[in-house]
Design a protein around this motif. Sequence first.
Motif, PDB file in Angstrom:
ATOM      1  N   GLY A 175       1.234   5.374   0.396  1.00 21.85           N
ATOM      2  CA  GLY A 175       0.552   6.456   1.081  1.00 21.85           C
ATOM      3  C   GLY A 175       1.543   7.464   1.629  1.00 21.85           C
ATOM      4  O   GLY A 175       2.710   7.476   1.257  1.00 21.85           O
ATOM      5  N   ASP A 202      -3.064   6.226  -0.844  1.00 23.13           N
ATOM      6  CA  ASP A 202      -3.268   6.707  -2.208  1.00 23.13           C
ATOM      7  C   ASP A 202      -4.672   6.290  -2.652  1.00 23.13           C
ATOM      8  O   ASP A 202      -4.972   5.108  -2.724  1.00 23.13           O
ATOM      9  CB  ASP A 202      -2.195   6.077  -3.101  1.00 23.13           C
ATOM     10  N   GLN A 203      -5.513   7.246  -2.960  1.00 21.28           N
ATOM     11  CA  GLN A 203      -6.912   6.950  -3.280  1.00 21.28           C
ATOM     12  C   GLN A 203      -7.089   6.229  -4.616  1.00 21.28           C
ATOM     13  O   GLN A 203      -8.114   5.618  -4.850  1.00 21.28           O
ATOM     14  CB  GLN A 203      -7.746   8.236  -3.261  1.00 21.28           C
ATOM     15  N   ASP A 204      -6.103   6.294  -5.497  1.00 22.99           N
ATOM     16  CA  ASP A 204      -6.215   5.597  -6.782  1.00 22.99           C
ATOM     17  C   ASP A 204      -6.137   4.086  -6.597  1.00 22.99           C
ATOM     18  O   ASP A 204      -6.666   3.329  -7.394  1.00 22.99           O
ATOM     19  CB  ASP A 204      -5.092   6.030  -7.731  1.00 22.99           C
ATOM     20  N   GLU A 205      -5.479   3.644  -5.537  1.00 23.12           N
ATOM     21  CA  GLU A 205      -5.214   2.216  -5.377  1.00 23.12           C
ATOM     22  C   GLU A 205      -5.995   1.557  -4.247  1.00 23.12           C
ATOM     23  O   GLU A 205      -6.034   0.351  -4.159  1.00 23.12           O
ATOM     24  CB  GLU A 205      -3.721   2.013  -5.090  1.00 23.12           C
ATOM     25  N   ASN A 206      -6.595   2.353  -3.356  1.00 26.34           N
ATOM     26  CA  ASN A 206      -7.212   1.787  -2.157  1.00 26.34           C
ATOM     27  C   ASN A 206      -8.636   2.277  -1.981  1.00 26.34           C
ATOM     28  O   ASN A 206      -8.958   3.406  -2.320  1.00 26.34           O
ATOM     29  CB  ASN A 206      -6.386   2.165  -0.923  1.00 26.34           C
ATOM     30  N   SER A 207      -9.479   1.429  -1.415  1.00 21.19           N
ATOM     31  CA  SER A 207     -10.875   1.786  -1.233  1.00 21.19           C
ATOM     32  C   SER A 207     -11.104   2.563   0.065  1.00 21.19           C
ATOM     33  O   SER A 207     -12.136   3.183   0.230  1.00 21.19           O
ATOM     34  CB  SER A 207     -11.743   0.528  -1.236  1.00 21.19           C
ATOM     35  N   PHE A 208     -10.157   2.522   0.989  1.00 19.08           N
ATOM     36  CA  PHE A 208     -10.311   3.293   2.223  1.00 19.08           C
ATOM     37  C   PHE A 208      -9.177   4.301   2.327  1.00 19.08           C
ATOM     38  O   PHE A 208      -8.152   4.167   1.670  1.00 19.08           O
ATOM     39  CB  PHE A 208     -10.399   2.394   3.461  1.00 19.08           C
ATOM     40  N   GLU A 209      -9.389   5.328   3.148  1.00 21.48           N
ATOM     41  CA  GLU A 209      -8.511   6.489   3.122  1.00 21.48           C
ATOM     42  C   GLU A 209      -7.308   6.412   4.045  1.00 21.48           C
ATOM     43  O   GLU A 209      -6.242   6.898   3.719  1.00 21.48           O
ATOM     44  CB  GLU A 209      -9.309   7.742   3.484  1.00 21.48           C
ATOM     45  N   ARG A 210      -7.516   5.850   5.237  1.00 19.83           N
ATOM     46  CA  ARG A 210      -6.430   5.839   6.213  1.00 19.83           C
ATOM     47  C   ARG A 210      -6.279   4.452   6.799  1.00 19.83           C
ATOM     48  O   ARG A 210      -7.236   3.703   6.892  1.00 19.83           O
ATOM     49  CB  ARG A 210      -6.745   6.781   7.380  1.00 19.83           C
ATOM     50  N   ARG A 238       0.846  -1.189   0.000  1.00 24.09           N
ATOM     51  CA  ARG A 238       0.000   0.000   0.000  1.00 24.09           C
ATOM     52  C   ARG A 238       0.877   1.232   0.000  1.00 24.09           C
ATOM     53  O   ARG A 238       1.766   1.364   0.832  1.00 24.09           O
ATOM     54  CB  ARG A 238      -0.893   0.015   1.238  1.00 24.09           C
ATOM     55  N   ASP A 273      -2.064   7.953   5.371  1.00 22.58           N
ATOM     56  CA  ASP A 273      -3.122   8.317   4.425  1.00 22.58           C
ATOM     57  C   ASP A 273      -2.813   7.602   3.125  1.00 22.58           C
ATOM     58  O   ASP A 273      -1.747   7.802   2.539  1.00 22.58           O
ATOM     59  CB  ASP A 273      -3.141   9.833   4.177  1.00 22.58           C
TER      60      ASP A 273
END
Length: 79
Positions: free
Chosen positions: A36, A51-59, A34, A49
């Motif tokens: 971030g 990377d929003q392009d690769e993960n469905s949750f933020e933190r 992951r 935090d």
Amino acid sequence: MPTSLASIKEKLDNRIGQELMVIAQAGRKKTTERKGILRETYPAVFVVDLDQDENSFERVSYSYTDILTKNIEVDFEEE
């Protein structure tokens, strides 16, 4: 490699705001990666935090013990 929880926290404290990759053990011979940014450190955990392009949750948060026991590995981008 840091050998105590205090030294791991200290190393991460100096890198708040930097990009990193967390490689986590996800079972037998499986890992998840992951990307971030290291956002905050607390006495027992640190927060990333994602990377929003690769993960469905933020933190996501991890404990320093995870690093010590090699359940996760943390790589900073410039290393």
